[in-house]
Design an enzyme around this catalytic site. Structure first.
Site, PDB file in Angstrom:
ATOM      1  N   LYS A 262       0.824  -1.218   0.000  1.00 54.99           N
ATOM      2  CA  LYS A 262       0.000   0.000   0.000  1.00 54.99           C
ATOM      3  C   LYS A 262       0.851   1.258   0.000  1.00 54.99           C
ATOM      4  CE  LYS A 262      -3.404  -2.041   2.971  1.00 54.99           C
ATOM      5  NZ  LYS A 262      -3.714  -2.170   4.374  1.00 54.99           N
TER       6      LYS A 262
ATOM      7  N   GLU B  89      -3.132   7.244   9.052  1.00 57.51           N
ATOM      8  CA  GLU B  89      -3.755   8.114   8.054  1.00 57.51           C
ATOM      9  C   GLU B  89      -4.888   8.914   8.662  1.00 57.51           C
ATOM     10  OE1 GLU B  89      -5.125   5.374   5.095  1.00 57.51           O
ATOM     11  OE2 GLU B  89      -3.242   5.452   3.989  1.00 57.51           O
TER      12      GLU B  89
ATOM     13  N   ARG C  21      -5.512  -8.659  -7.859  1.00 57.71           N
ATOM     14  CA  ARG C  21      -6.151  -9.983  -7.947  1.00 57.71           C
ATOM     15  C   ARG C  21      -7.574  -9.806  -8.424  1.00 57.71           C
ATOM     16  NH1 ARG C  21      -9.602  -9.353  -3.440  1.00 57.71           N
ATOM     17  NH2 ARG C  21      -8.634  -8.136  -1.776  1.00 57.71           N
TER      18      ARG C  21
END
Lengths: 216, 470
Positions: free
Chosen positions: B120, B214, B316
């Site tokens: 990420k 975050e 995916r």
């Protein structure tokens, strides 16, 4: 009050435990142990660092994994027809007949003497970090538990939830689960001994130690 | 058309079943795995039915790579399909598949793409370098408590300065995904204990203590862009957007809708078409930049003011791929199957169409039928299902590992997902009505039903009414 004599007589009437040795994963089997009726050694050493008798090898991805006897005992059924075959996980390879040790008999009897805090559901259980650290540093009997105390983390279906202790106040005497293993609903997680019964429990241990004869 | 392959399906449940069916449609053979806990699963039954006993292998754990490779060799598999979850985003696994002594094809993006975008933090860096908007916060894993606290303090101050009500920060396991290992902090004094908890969780579950910090964005919608790219990373198309905002308290998606917004039927406080266009454009640009080469999903959050921020890329096939397929048509094809596209492209076939051939029609809703109790904070339930029935309809697709008329034991080792239901309607109103009609027709009885299934269905029904409203 526990009738230790009766409990011991009961165990003595069938002092064996059958242990089925299965393939832990897929692979090709090569037996190393002898035949039915042969005696094998279990894991030994202070930390269980000395492996038991080599029973078989399981090979996959060029890794030859030894399968050792988990306990001392007699081979009662060995599936020699699987020699050289690719087996799936969980395939029964052989059965051991194991004579109960003094320690195992004590554990069995203590399960009837201690307060057992049981698993409320099938899941993996972990101690919360604070309790885990204390158990590692100071040992089991260093942790006093009381009703409502945050003690465990229940991990199931990829979710983790806290679990508080419920039962009489006391010291953790026995821990029946291993980190990462699934525990079925109703199975004991902990054996808790109220502080005023500690001497009774120690008497139980002493009696079993003097009365149970180890199989040589 | 590529050669006939034997594809090992390194997964379980409904995705394993869909892969099997796609293999059959494409003329490939397959090998299926199962663990002792999954012995009653429909995927084992279907594998035996389609491929015979020799196509089914019992293993100890879906996460044991050696076990998977030993079965692949024994069965002479030529490719591995990871499905979703398990090894799907593990670049080491993907690399090992193609580099071992007996190499196979990994059906998914190339391992270096999984490595670069599966992280990420790296994704955030790539996005920032391309001018793609990302969420304010750390752009590398934080291990040190003092440093983490300093970042959190800065974010709390930033939100106060922006006059954002009830400012919060999110603490996320950097190696996590699928909503796992994420906690919120509102009180700066609580930050340290949450940080420690998430770090412990991350260590236990992902073997990496790294944590991301975050800004918590409030009242956002969670959108996705479905990308399909050709092997070689040269051609990319999108299959539209999805809205995955209906989630459980554990941040697990429960209802998904495609497309992401429906401005023709629902009023928005911002230009929804512009937002959909913007996130699609940014996603395609990133796919182009990194040379993406299979199916993948760009995940976004959109604020109530219509500001999109890229969250992550899932390298995916997604659980919810079926709704994108349901609203898409390619050329003259009536039916799009993204699992089949993934296999076809993974085996080296060309795309065979471009963006102008992809058309969109209607609205599709996916329900995740889950053994859980929404009223108990979505606690998962295990137990035995005795009866599972529903009314068939031409606008409905059901993917489930639960045998329709047989008993099924819900294993506690895995997600409590029981079925995926895909509904299609010409417009949002019709899709919602059909969704409710399906839920009304559903019969799900079992030992766990008293505290799980019925309330899960009631939750889905209640949330259907407000779908795509923002």
């Amino acid at each position: 009050m526990l009738n230790i004599k009766e409990l011991l007589e009961d165990i003595k009437s069938n002092p064996y435990k059958e242990i089925i040795v299965r393939s832990p994963h897929t692979g090709t089997v090569e037996f190393a142990a002898g035949k039915s009726g042969d005696m094998v050694r279990g894991r030994a050493g202070t930390w269980g660092e000395k492996p038991g008798t080599l029973l078989a090898h399981l090979t996959r991805e060029k890794n030859k994994k030894p399968i050792y006897a988990p306990e001392k005992g007699e081979i009662v059924n060995i599936r020699t027809e699987l020699e050289g075959a690719f087996v799936e996980a969980g395939q029964e390879l052989l059965t051991l007949r194991h004579y109960l040790t003094r320690k195992e008999v004590i554990e069995r009897i203590l399960k009837q003497a201690l307060f057992l805090f049981r698993a409320p559901e099938r899941a993996k259980y972990y101690f919360i970090p604070e309790v885990d650290q204390k158990l590692k540093v100071s040992g089991k009997r260093s942790v006093k538990v009381f009703e409502g105390m945050d003690m465990l983390i229940v991990s199931r279906m990829k979710r983790e939830t806290p679990l508080a202790y419920s039962g009489p106040e006391g010291l953790i005497y026995s821990v029946y689960f291993h980190r990462g293993d699934n525990v079925d609903e109703g199975e004991p997680l902990l054996g808790v001994c109220p502080e005023d019964q500690l001497s009774t429990i120690q008497d139980v241990v002493a009696r079993v130690q003097s009365e149970w004869e180890e199989d040589e | 058309m590529s050669n006939r392959h034997k594809i090992l399906i390194a997964n379980r449940g409904e995705i394993a079943m869909r892969i099997m069916c796609a293999c059959r449609e494409l003329g490939h053979d397959f090998v299926c795995l199962y663990t002792p806990e999954d012995k009653y699963s429909g995927h084992v039954e279907l594998a035996r039915e389609l491929g015979g006993e020799q196509s089914v292998y019992k293993i100890s754990n879906y996460l044991d790579a050696n076990e998977i490779f030993s079965v692949a060799d024994q069965a002479n598999a030529t490719a591995i399909h990871p499905g979703y979850g398990f090894f799907a985003e593990d670049f080491r696994f993907a690399r090992r598949v193609v580099r071992r002594d007996r190499p196979m094809i990994f059906i998914g993006p190339s391992w270096w793409i999984i490595r670069d975008l599966g992280d990420k933090i790296n994704t955030k860096r790539i996005a920032r370098s391309l001018g793609v908007p990302t969420i304010p916060g750390s752009d590398r894993p934080i291990y040190d408590e003092m440093e983490a606290e300093s970042i959190a303090t800065h974010l709390f101050e930033f939100q106060r300065a922006q006059d954002i009500r009830g400012g919060m920060v999110l603490v996320k396991a950097s190696a996590g995904g699928g909503g796992m290992g994420i906690e919120e902090v509102q009180d700066p004094d609580q930050f340290r204990s949450v940080f420690r908890r998430v770090r412990n969780y991350a260590k236990r579950n992902f073997n990496d203590e790294g944590v991301l910090i975050e800004q918590r964005i409030f009242d956002f919608n969670h959108l996705e862009v479905q990308i399909v790219s050709e092997h070689g990373g040269k051609r990319h198309v999108h299959f539209g957007t999805r809205n995955c905002s209906v989630q459980s308290t554990g941040k697990q998606k429960r209802i998904e809708v495609a497309p992401g917004f429906a401005p023709a039927e629902v009023p928005y406080a911002f230009d929804a078409d512009r937002v959909l266009d913007e996130i699609t454009r940014h996603s395609l640009a990133m796919a182009e930049e990194v040379g993406y080469d299979n199916v993948g999903t760009w995940e976004w959050i959109v604020t109530p003011r219509g500001e999109p921020f890229l969250m992550e890329v899932n390298t995916r096939i997604q659980v919810e791929n079926g709704i994108s397929a349901a609203i898409s048509r390619v050329g003259e094809q009536e039916h799009v199957d993204l699992v089949r596209e993934q296999i076809r492209l993974g085996l080296g076939d060309t795309l065979g169409y471009d963006q102008s051939d992809v058309r969109f029609s209607g609205i599709s809703i996916e329900y995740r039928l889950v053994a859980e109790a929404p009223e108990r904070d979505f606690a998962p339930c295990s137990g035995r299902i005795l009866r599972f029935q529903w009314q068939e309809a031409p606008w409905l697709k059901m993917y489930t590992q639960v045998p329709k008329n047989g008993a099924y034991e819900i294993p506690m080792e895995y997600d409590p997902n029981l079925a995926l239901v895909i509904i299609w309607g010409e417009n949002l109103q019709q899709a919602r009505e059909r969704g409710v009609a399906f839920l009304d027709s559903l019969i799900l009885e079992g030992e766990a039903s008293g505290h799980g299934f019925s309330s899960n269905v009631a939750f889905l029904k209640a949330r259907t009414q407000g779908l795509l409203e923002f």
